[in-house]
Write a protein that holds these residues in place. Structure first.
Motif, PDB file in Angstrom:
ATOM      1  N   ALA A  60      48.935   5.302  45.172  1.00 17.66           N
ATOM      2  CA  ALA A  60      50.316   5.575  44.821  1.00 17.66           C
ATOM      3  C   ALA A  60      50.623   5.757  43.423  1.00 17.66           C
ATOM      4  CB  ALA A  60      51.244   4.529  45.708  1.00 17.66           C
ATOM      5  N   SER A  61      51.603   6.493  43.050  1.00 19.71           N
ATOM      6  CA  SER A  61      51.911   6.511  41.714  1.00 19.71           C
ATOM      7  C   SER A  61      52.393   5.340  40.947  1.00 19.71           C
ATOM      8  CB  SER A  61      52.883   7.715  41.479  1.00 19.71           C
ATOM      9  OG  SER A  61      54.302   7.296  41.960  1.00 19.71           O
ATOM     10  N   GLY A  62      53.061   4.409  41.737  1.00 23.58           N
ATOM     11  CA  GLY A  62      53.449   3.275  40.967  1.00 23.58           C
ATOM     12  C   GLY A  62      52.378   2.045  41.058  1.00 23.58           C
ATOM     13  N   ASP A  63      51.236   2.171  41.677  1.00 21.48           N
ATOM     14  CA  ASP A  63      50.177   1.287  41.671  1.00 21.48           C
ATOM     15  C   ASP A  63      49.520   1.192  40.102  1.00 21.48           C
ATOM     16  OD1 ASP A  63      50.401   1.075  43.980  1.00 21.48           O
ATOM     17  OD2 ASP A  63      48.524   2.076  44.688  1.00 21.48           O
ATOM     18  N   PRO A  64      49.219   0.166  39.648  1.00 16.77           N
ATOM     19  CA  PRO A  64      48.494   0.094  38.276  1.00 16.77           C
ATOM     20  C   PRO A  64      47.181   0.707  38.450  1.00 16.77           C
ATOM     21  CG  PRO A  64      48.516  -2.306  39.421  1.00 16.77           C
ATOM     22  CD  PRO A  64      49.545  -1.109  40.148  1.00 16.77           C
ATOM     23  N   LEU A  65      46.739   1.197  37.107  1.00 13.90           N
ATOM     24  CA  LEU A  65      45.542   1.858  37.104  1.00 13.90           C
ATOM     25  C   LEU A  65      44.450   0.834  36.132  1.00 13.90           C
ATOM     26  CD1 LEU A  65      43.665   4.525  37.452  1.00 13.90           C
ATOM     27  CD2 LEU A  65      44.344   4.973  35.149  1.00 13.90           C
ATOM     28  N   ARG A  66      43.694   0.188  37.164  1.00 12.08           N
ATOM     29  CA  ARG A  66      42.971  -0.855  36.332  1.00 12.08           C
ATOM     30  C   ARG A  66      41.531  -0.297  35.855  1.00 12.08           C
ATOM     31  NH1 ARG A  66      43.477  -6.640  37.417  1.00 12.08           N
ATOM     32  NH2 ARG A  66      41.199  -7.594  37.067  1.00 12.08           N
ATOM     33  N   VAL A  67      41.413  -0.560  34.458  1.00 15.11           N
ATOM     34  CA  VAL A  67      40.519  -0.277  33.690  1.00 15.11           C
ATOM     35  C   VAL A  67      39.527  -1.128  33.361  1.00 15.11           C
ATOM     36  CG1 VAL A  67      39.685   1.343  31.682  1.00 15.11           C
ATOM     37  CG2 VAL A  67      41.454   1.846  33.011  1.00 15.11           C
ATOM     38  N   CYS A  68      38.407  -1.296  33.855  1.00 14.96           N
ATOM     39  CA  CYS A  68      37.441  -2.630  33.745  1.00 14.96           C
ATOM     40  C   CYS A  68      36.344  -2.021  32.572  1.00 14.96           C
ATOM     41  CB  CYS A  68      36.699  -2.948  35.197  1.00 14.96           C
ATOM     42  SG  CYS A  68      38.050  -3.570  36.218  1.00 14.96           S
ATOM     43  N   LEU A  69      36.196  -3.068  31.808  1.00 11.95           N
ATOM     44  CA  LEU A  69      35.262  -2.623  30.662  1.00 11.95           C
ATOM     45  C   LEU A  69      34.097  -3.519  30.706  1.00 11.95           C
ATOM     46  CD1 LEU A  69      37.573  -2.574  27.237  1.00 11.95           C
ATOM     47  CD2 LEU A  69      36.932  -0.742  29.001  1.00 11.95           C
ATOM     48  N   ALA A  70      32.888  -2.861  31.006  1.00 13.50           N
ATOM     49  CA  ALA A  70      31.673  -3.533  30.696  1.00 13.50           C
ATOM     50  C   ALA A  70      30.965  -3.329  29.466  1.00 13.50           C
ATOM     51  CB  ALA A  70      30.602  -3.278  31.985  1.00 13.50           C
ATOM     52  N   GLN A  71      31.048  -4.194  28.457  1.00  6.74           N
ATOM     53  CA  GLN A  71      30.634  -3.936  27.149  1.00  6.74           C
ATOM     54  C   GLN A  71      30.555  -5.221  26.422  1.00  6.74           C
ATOM     55  OE1 GLN A  71      33.070  -4.484  24.470  1.00  6.74           O
ATOM     56  NE2 GLN A  71      34.386  -5.387  25.990  1.00  6.74           N
ATOM     57  N   ARG A  72      29.844  -5.146  25.157  1.00  8.68           N
ATOM     58  CA  ARG A  72      29.840  -6.259  24.272  1.00  8.68           C
ATOM     59  C   ARG A  72      29.958  -5.711  22.638  1.00  8.68           C
ATOM     60  NH1 ARG A  72      24.514  -8.951  24.383  1.00  8.68           N
ATOM     61  NH2 ARG A  72      23.822  -6.860  24.481  1.00  8.68           N
ATOM     62  N   ASP A  73      31.087  -4.679  22.637  1.00 12.19           N
ATOM     63  CA  ASP A  73      31.423  -4.014  21.451  1.00 12.19           C
ATOM     64  C   ASP A  73      32.765  -4.330  21.084  1.00 12.19           C
ATOM     65  OD1 ASP A  73      30.141  -1.802  19.728  1.00 12.19           O
ATOM     66  OD2 ASP A  73      32.161  -1.256  20.234  1.00 12.19           O
ATOM     67  N   ALA A  74      32.832  -4.718  20.063  1.00 11.42           N
ATOM     68  CA  ALA A  74      34.458  -5.098  19.416  1.00 11.42           C
ATOM     69  C   ALA A  74      35.214  -3.786  19.337  1.00 11.42           C
ATOM     70  CB  ALA A  74      34.327  -5.942  18.328  1.00 11.42           C
ATOM     71  N   ALA A  75      34.618  -2.741  18.691  1.00 12.71           N
ATOM     72  CA  ALA A  75      35.516  -1.225  18.624  1.00 12.71           C
ATOM     73  C   ALA A  75      35.806  -0.786  20.077  1.00 12.71           C
ATOM     74  CB  ALA A  75      34.334  -0.574  17.951  1.00 12.71           C
ATOM     75  N   ILE A  76      35.020  -0.834  21.170  1.00 14.67           N
ATOM     76  CA  ILE A  76      35.223  -0.296  22.320  1.00 14.67           C
ATOM     77  C   ILE A  76      36.404  -1.028  22.881  1.00 14.67           C
ATOM     78  CG2 ILE A  76      34.599  -0.292  24.642  1.00 14.67           C
ATOM     79  CD1 ILE A  76      33.654   2.177  23.137  1.00 14.67           C
ATOM     80  N   SER A  77      36.334  -2.485  22.774  1.00 19.15           N
ATOM     81  CA  SER A  77      37.332  -3.300  23.253  1.00 19.15           C
ATOM     82  C   SER A  77      38.689  -3.107  22.661  1.00 19.15           C
ATOM     83  CB  SER A  77      36.722  -4.686  23.117  1.00 19.15           C
ATOM     84  OG  SER A  77      37.697  -5.783  23.686  1.00 19.15           O
ATOM     85  N   GLN A  78      38.677  -3.139  21.363  1.00 16.59           N
ATOM     86  CA  GLN A  78      39.994  -2.770  20.644  1.00 16.59           C
ATOM     87  C   GLN A  78      40.407  -1.504  20.986  1.00 16.59           C
ATOM     88  OE1 GLN A  78      39.686  -3.078  16.330  1.00 16.59           O
ATOM     89  NE2 GLN A  78      41.701  -2.215  16.143  1.00 16.59           N
ATOM     90  N   ALA A  79      39.807  -0.460  21.163  1.00 17.43           N
ATOM     91  CA  ALA A  79      40.082   1.073  21.341  1.00 17.43           C
ATOM     92  C   ALA A  79      40.860   1.025  22.689  1.00 17.43           C
ATOM     93  CB  ALA A  79      38.978   1.871  21.548  1.00 17.43           C
ATOM     94  N   PHE A  80      40.281   0.311  23.893  1.00 18.67           N
ATOM     95  CA  PHE A  80      40.844   0.249  25.282  1.00 18.67           C
ATOM     96  C   PHE A  80      41.972  -0.658  25.237  1.00 18.67           C
ATOM     97  CE2 PHE A  80      36.848   2.434  26.489  1.00 18.67           C
ATOM     98  CZ  PHE A  80      37.369   3.261  27.652  1.00 18.67           C
ATOM     99  N   ALA A  81      41.947  -1.752  24.521  1.00 22.33           N
ATOM    100  CA  ALA A  81      43.256  -2.676  24.341  1.00 22.33           C
ATOM    101  C   ALA A  81      44.424  -1.955  23.903  1.00 22.33           C
ATOM    102  CB  ALA A  81      42.724  -3.845  23.492  1.00 22.33           C
ATOM    103  N   GLU A  82      44.272  -0.936  22.994  1.00 20.32           N
ATOM    104  CA  GLU A  82      45.278  -0.317  22.373  1.00 20.32           C
ATOM    105  C   GLU A  82      46.112   0.749  23.641  1.00 20.32           C
ATOM    106  OE1 GLU A  82      44.088   2.059  19.077  1.00 20.32           O
ATOM    107  OE2 GLU A  82      43.574   0.095  17.892  1.00 20.32           O
ATOM    108  N   ALA A  83      45.319   0.904  24.687  1.00 23.59           N
ATOM    109  CA  ALA A  83      45.863   1.919  25.679  1.00 23.59           C
ATOM    110  C   ALA A  83      46.492   1.072  26.747  1.00 23.59           C
ATOM    111  CB  ALA A  83      44.768   2.658  26.327  1.00 23.59           C
TER     112      ALA A  83
END
Length: 182
Positions: A60-83
């Motif tokens: 449904a349009s109101g459901d959250p979109l849960r983005v899970c990150l499998a990583q050990r990279d600070a740049a990736i973590s930061q880039a997704f955290a901004e979203a």
């Protein structure tokens, strides 16, 4: 250690403005770090852009979109955290670390992730969009693999994995792909 103390004393004599400027130059991101951050930001944006063109069964349009990150990279973590907290197609993005994979709608698998094949087995057949840059992701059942080409990032698509997960992807995305595997 005496050299460090002499250096600090010389900085102090130069005055606070010069010392601050020198400090900024010494601690400025290196070109490699800046490039890694830019590449991570691009991968995060591409991943989230792809979600605009994917339909999940029963979402449904109101459901959250849960983005899970499998990583050990600070740049990736930061880039997704901004979203985190942004809205895509009426769904608020929640960025979390994986594993666990419970409730994931999107799984981003970075090349730094541990036990990629185990992650891929865990999500096989579930309605989870699996995207990433881990080498050979499509062969392991991933749906979208980011591939460096010259100075850009392109992507390959595994349509069999989309069908198995019962996800629908827009034909517009398929036209942009470097390669579409059936």
């Amino acid at each position: 250690m005496p050299h460090v103390l002499q250096f600090m004393a010389q900085l102090h004599r130069l005055g606070p403005a010069v010392a601050a400027a020198l400090f900024a130059v010494l601690w400025a991101p290196t070109p490699a770090l800046a490039q890694a951050q830019a590449e991570a930001a691009l991968k995060a944006k591409l991943t989230l852009s792809l979600t605009r063109f994917v339909q999940w069964p029963g979402a449904a349009s109101g459901d959250p979109l849960r983005v899970c990150l499998a990583q050990r990279d600070a740049a990736i973590s930061q880039a997704f955290a901004e979203a985190d907290g942004q809205v895509v197609n009426g769904r608020r993005i929640q960025v979390v670390k994986a594993p666990p994979l419970t409730g994931c709608n999107v799984l981003f698998v970075h090349a730094s992730a541990e036990r990629v094949s185990d992650l891929m087995r865990a999500v096989a057949g579930g309605p989870i969009l699996v995207v990433g840059d881990a080498d050979g992701m499509l062969n392991l059942g991933g749906m979208v693999e980011f591939v460096p080409v010259n100075d850009s990032i392109r992507f390959d698509i595994n349509m069999a994995a989309f069908r198995q997960a019962q996800l629908t992807v827009s034909s517009q995305v398929l036209k942009l792909a470097r390669q579409v595997r059936e």
